[in-house]
Design an enzyme around this catalytic site. Structure first.
Site, short mmCIF file in Angstrom:
data_model
loop_
_atom_site.label_atom_id
_atom_site.label_comp_id
_atom_site.label_asym_id
_atom_site.label_seq_id
_atom_site.Cartn_x
_atom_site.Cartn_y
_atom_site.Cartn_z
N ARG A 1 45.70 39.80 42.38
CA ARG A 1 44.67 40.69 42.89
C ARG A 1 44.46 41.84 41.92
O ARG A 1 45.41 42.36 41.35
CB ARG A 1 45.07 41.26 44.26
CG ARG A 1 43.99 42.15 44.86
CD ARG A 1 44.51 42.90 46.08
NE ARG A 1 45.63 43.78 45.78
CZ ARG A 1 45.54 44.97 45.20
NH1 ARG A 1 44.35 45.44 44.83
NH2 ARG A 1 46.60 45.69 44.95
N VAL A 2 43.21 42.19 41.74
CA VAL A 2 42.85 43.43 41.06
C VAL A 2 41.91 44.19 41.97
O VAL A 2 41.31 43.63 42.88
CB VAL A 2 42.18 43.18 39.68
CG1 VAL A 2 43.18 42.60 38.69
CG2 VAL A 2 40.97 42.29 39.80
N SER A 3 41.80 45.48 41.74
CA SER A 3 41.05 46.34 42.64
C SER A 3 39.54 46.33 42.45
O SER A 3 38.80 46.49 43.40
CB SER A 3 41.54 47.79 42.52
OG SER A 3 42.88 47.87 42.92
N THR A 4 39.09 46.14 41.22
CA THR A 4 37.65 46.26 40.97
C THR A 4 37.14 45.09 40.14
O THR A 4 37.91 44.40 39.46
CB THR A 4 37.32 47.55 40.20
OG1 THR A 4 37.89 47.47 38.89
CG2 THR A 4 37.85 48.78 40.92
N GLN B 1 38.06 44.93 36.40
CA GLN B 1 39.40 44.55 35.98
C GLN B 1 39.50 43.03 35.88
O GLN B 1 38.74 42.30 36.51
CB GLN B 1 40.44 45.07 36.97
CG GLN B 1 40.51 46.58 37.02
CD GLN B 1 41.47 47.06 38.10
OE1 GLN B 1 41.49 46.53 39.20
NE2 GLN B 1 42.25 48.08 37.77
#
Length: 111
Positions: free
Chosen positions: A15-18, A21
């Site tokens: 998972r990445v936040s944005t 990324q």
């Protein structure tokens, strides 16, 4: 064919936040860890509606009928980690972080 760690299937979560990324580094590490299936999403860790994480957790429950899966994680927000580990443990699975060697809840049973 299912890659196994002993008698355990190995699943990963990246998972990445944005959207800006990249998941590439996490995916590479999870592939090296021989994950049978990798769930991935681009969503803030603050959000509780992480659909791919929910799919992984549902799979752990279904898979218990025939194996004890191990979820190999990469990074999760610390505030969610304890809840996540509790849920994984309730499902009879273990957790191993690829980056934090201390975060390994897998149990070895000697028969």
């Amino acid at each position: 064919m299912c890659e196994m760690e002993g008698d355990m299937a190995v699943y990963g979560y990246a998972r990445v936040s944005t959207d800006g990324q990249s998941l590439a580094a996490q995916l590479d590490e999870l592939k090296v860890a021989k994950c049978e299936r990798i769930f991935q999403e681009k969503i803030s860790g603050v959000r509780s509606d992480r659909k791919q994480l929910a799919k992984l957790m549902a799979l752990l429950g279904k898979a218990m009928c025939w194996l004890s899966p191990v979820s190999i994680g990469w990074r999760d927000p610390r505030r969610d980690l304890l809840n996540l580990l509790g849920t994984i443990g309730e499902k009879g699975a273990g957790f191993k972080s690829l980056r934090d060697t201390w975060a390994d809840t897998r149990q070895r049973t000697v028969v």
